[in-house]
Design an enzyme around this catalytic site. Structure first.
Site, PDB file in Angstrom:
ATOM      1  N   TYR A 102      -8.571   3.880   3.893  1.00 36.49           N
ATOM      2  CA  TYR A 102      -7.772   2.701   3.529  1.00 36.49           C
ATOM      3  C   TYR A 102      -6.756   2.360   4.609  1.00 36.49           C
ATOM      4  CZ  TYR A 102      -9.832   4.073  -0.907  1.00 36.49           C
ATOM      5  OH  TYR A 102     -10.722   4.441  -1.885  1.00 36.49           O
ATOM      6  N   HIS A 103      -7.234   2.313   5.869  1.00 35.43           N
ATOM      7  CA  HIS A 103      -6.354   2.016   6.990  1.00 35.43           C
ATOM      8  C   HIS A 103      -6.837   0.808   7.799  1.00 35.43           C
ATOM      9  CE1 HIS A 103      -5.145   6.582   7.111  1.00 35.43           C
ATOM     10  NE2 HIS A 103      -4.631   5.932   6.084  1.00 35.43           N
ATOM     11  N   CYS A 120       0.804  -1.217   0.000  1.00 36.10           N
ATOM     12  CA  CYS A 120       0.000   0.000   0.000  1.00 36.10           C
ATOM     13  C   CYS A 120       0.836   1.266   0.000  1.00 36.10           C
ATOM     14  CB  CYS A 120      -0.985  -0.020   1.172  1.00 36.10           C
ATOM     15  SG  CYS A 120      -2.295  -1.246   0.912  1.00 36.10           S
TER      16      CYS A 120
END
Length: 522
Positions: free
Chosen positions: A457-458, A100
């Site tokens: 997006y964690h 990521c």
């Protein structure tokens, strides 16, 4: 430089054995692989499901990050039905070397002292901020403030207006010291001169791939790990993989397997390998290797909502990645750090509002109120025994008993509106597009905020760290999987709690500490 630096490096024969096998060439995996192979007598294999990022401008150019979401380098995990949230969120997970850090905006915050101390208080002995701070200085990434040339005029005016409207201090360099609130331009892991990433792979692996100076490092790219191999029911011997060509083989580890596949694929791999809640595994017909009830529990995330304005005309084009500035607020004076955060987007971010009937303006900006310390907890679980079937992600957004998470977003929308009314930002804005000025009550704002909620997006926490006697902890403070031997986990899945800030730097620091732990044990 090798002829094909983007290809697998030093590929070993089938059924090869290495001292260490790392599952995942992402944010932490890249760090660990580079650090371990500093010793020329140590051999390391990295199993990475995606391709190389070398010579991939679509990956390496930071400002092109939005184009990666939902594309061929995205595993694209969906969420289960969310009664109080948005059930249509695509949880992007990168399928490329660097993980990521090759996919995200590279916003770079050293976790705040309270974040680490919270971990230590929860049983992660040796992970307090005094113990962890030195690892930040070891990072190889080029972490710098957004360059002056990339500071868009409207983002500059947002910073000034936010400071006036909220009274928080202007911050130049969020990593220079701890903060409880503040507004300013972010620090990013990038190279401002060409807008290229300083991702984990760029900083830790590319130098060796390009120079060919690590014959003890093997990168097995486009190779999917689908099952861990155990002997005697407790010792990890290796990893079963499938290559791009469909060949299945065992990659063996003489010393340890280190799983760095991320908060979704790490628990997924453990569960398909028979490590997890016994009853769940038996229900699916998966042979139980080790009953470990915490695998997949404690699923965390940073949810955010969005408020969008149409601007009077086009916005200047200069930017590092279209979300270069942000705001932190501490509403509760008793909190250890900020409890409300905003990203300021120089684009109209309307993917979710459009589902409710809102129209995207031709030119616009967005503020995304974000929950730094969410209280809702979710769960990841398997839906079948087939490793190719994606797991279920039930984040249970906005299900905390006191509705702290939902109220945080309502507070955020109200504060965003105050900033939008404040000069010099107000001079850019033509109208509020969504939720729209007529949506004013707490209940209306909460319903809107939750329905259009998105993720930053964690995902984290699904193999959380804890004290050795903690039955729901998956790893101990040395990152060893409880009850098993020769296997550790090092990625965001080990987070006991969510840091208040963007977690990428925290994951890099986990990688640095894991490499040190492995070196010490060796």
């Amino acid at each position: 430089m090798p002829e094909n630096p983007g290809q697998p490096q030093n590929p070993g024969p089938p059924d090869a054995a290495y001292d260490y096998v790392i599952v995942g060439g992402g944010t932490a995996g890249s760090v660990i692989a580079s650090r371990l192979t500093e010793d020329p007598d140590v051999t390391v294999a990295v199993i990475e499901g995606g391709p190389s990022d070398i010579d991939r401008d679509d990956v390496l150019t930071l400002r092109r990050w939005l184009g990666l979401l939902g594309g061929d380098l995205d595993y694209g995990y969906t969420t289960t039905e969310q009664p109080r949230g948005n059930s249509h969120i695509l949880h992007s997970r990168a399928k490329v070397l660097g993980g990521c850090s090759s996919h995200n905006t590279l916003i770079s915050f050293k976790p705040l002292p309270g974040d680490w101390d919270e971990w230590a208080a929860a049983g992660a002995e040796g992970w307090d901020h005094k113990a962890m701070d030195p690892y930040f200085a070891k990072l190889r990434n080029n972490i710098v403030a957004v360059d002056e040339k990339d500071r868009n005029a409207i983002a500059r005016d947002f910073v000034e207006a936010a400071q006036t409207a909220t009274g928080v201090p202007r911050v130049e360099g969020f990593n220079k010291g701890p903060f409880k609130d503040g507004v300013g331009f972010f620090d990013l892991a990038y190279h401002p001169e060409n807008n290229k990433r300083s991702s984990a792979s760029v900083a830790y692996l590319h130098p060796h791939m390009e120079a060919g100076d690590r014959p003890n490092l093997t990168l097995l790219l486009e190779t999917w790990a689908y099952k861990l191999d155990f002997v005697d029911g407790v010792r990890a011997r290796g990893v079963h993989v499938r290559t791009k060509d469909g060949e299945e083989t065992l990659i063996s580890a003489r010393r340890e397997v280190i799983v760095c596949a991320g908060a979704v694929d790490t628990p997924r791999l453990l569960l398909h390998s028979g490590v997890g809640p016994k009853a769940d595994l038996e229900k699916l017909g998966i042979p139980v290797v080790h009953d470990l009830p915490g695998v997949g529990e404690n699923l965390l995330d940073h949810p955010e909502s969005v408020i969008v304005w149409e601007t009077d005309g086009p916005i200047p084009d200069n930017s590092a990645m279209d979300s270069d500035a942000g705001l932190f607020i501490q509403r509760d004076p008793e909190a250890a750090g900020p409890d409300l955060m905003f990203h300021f987007y120089q684009i109209p971010f309307t993917d979710n509002p459009e589902r409710l009937g809102y129209e995207k303006p031709g030119h616009g900006v967005s503020m995304t109120p974000n929950i730094p310390k969410p209280r809702s907890r979710g769960r990841l679980y398997l839906t079948s025994a087939n490793p190719e079937d994606k797991p279920a992600l039930d984040f249970r957004y906005f299900t905390d008993e006191d509705d702290y998470d939902g109220q945080t977003l309502v507070d955020g929308i109200r504060i965003a509106r105050e900033i939008a009314k404040t000069q010099p930002l107000a001079g850019w804005l033509k109208r509020e597009v969504c939720p729209g000025p007529d949506v004013t009550g707490d209940e209306e704002l909460s319903e809107y905020a939750r329905k259009v909620a998105h993720t930053v997006y964690h995902p984290a926490g699904t193999c959380r760290m804890g004290a050795k006697g903690d039955e729901l902890a998956v790893v101990d403070p040395e990152l060893r999987v409880r009850g098993l031997r020769s296997i550790r986990i090092a990625d965001a899945s080990v987070f006991p709690m969510m840091p208040a800030v963007n977690p990428m730097i925290g994951v890099l620091m986990v990688g640095e500490k894991c490499a040190e732990l492995l070196g010490g044990d060796a």
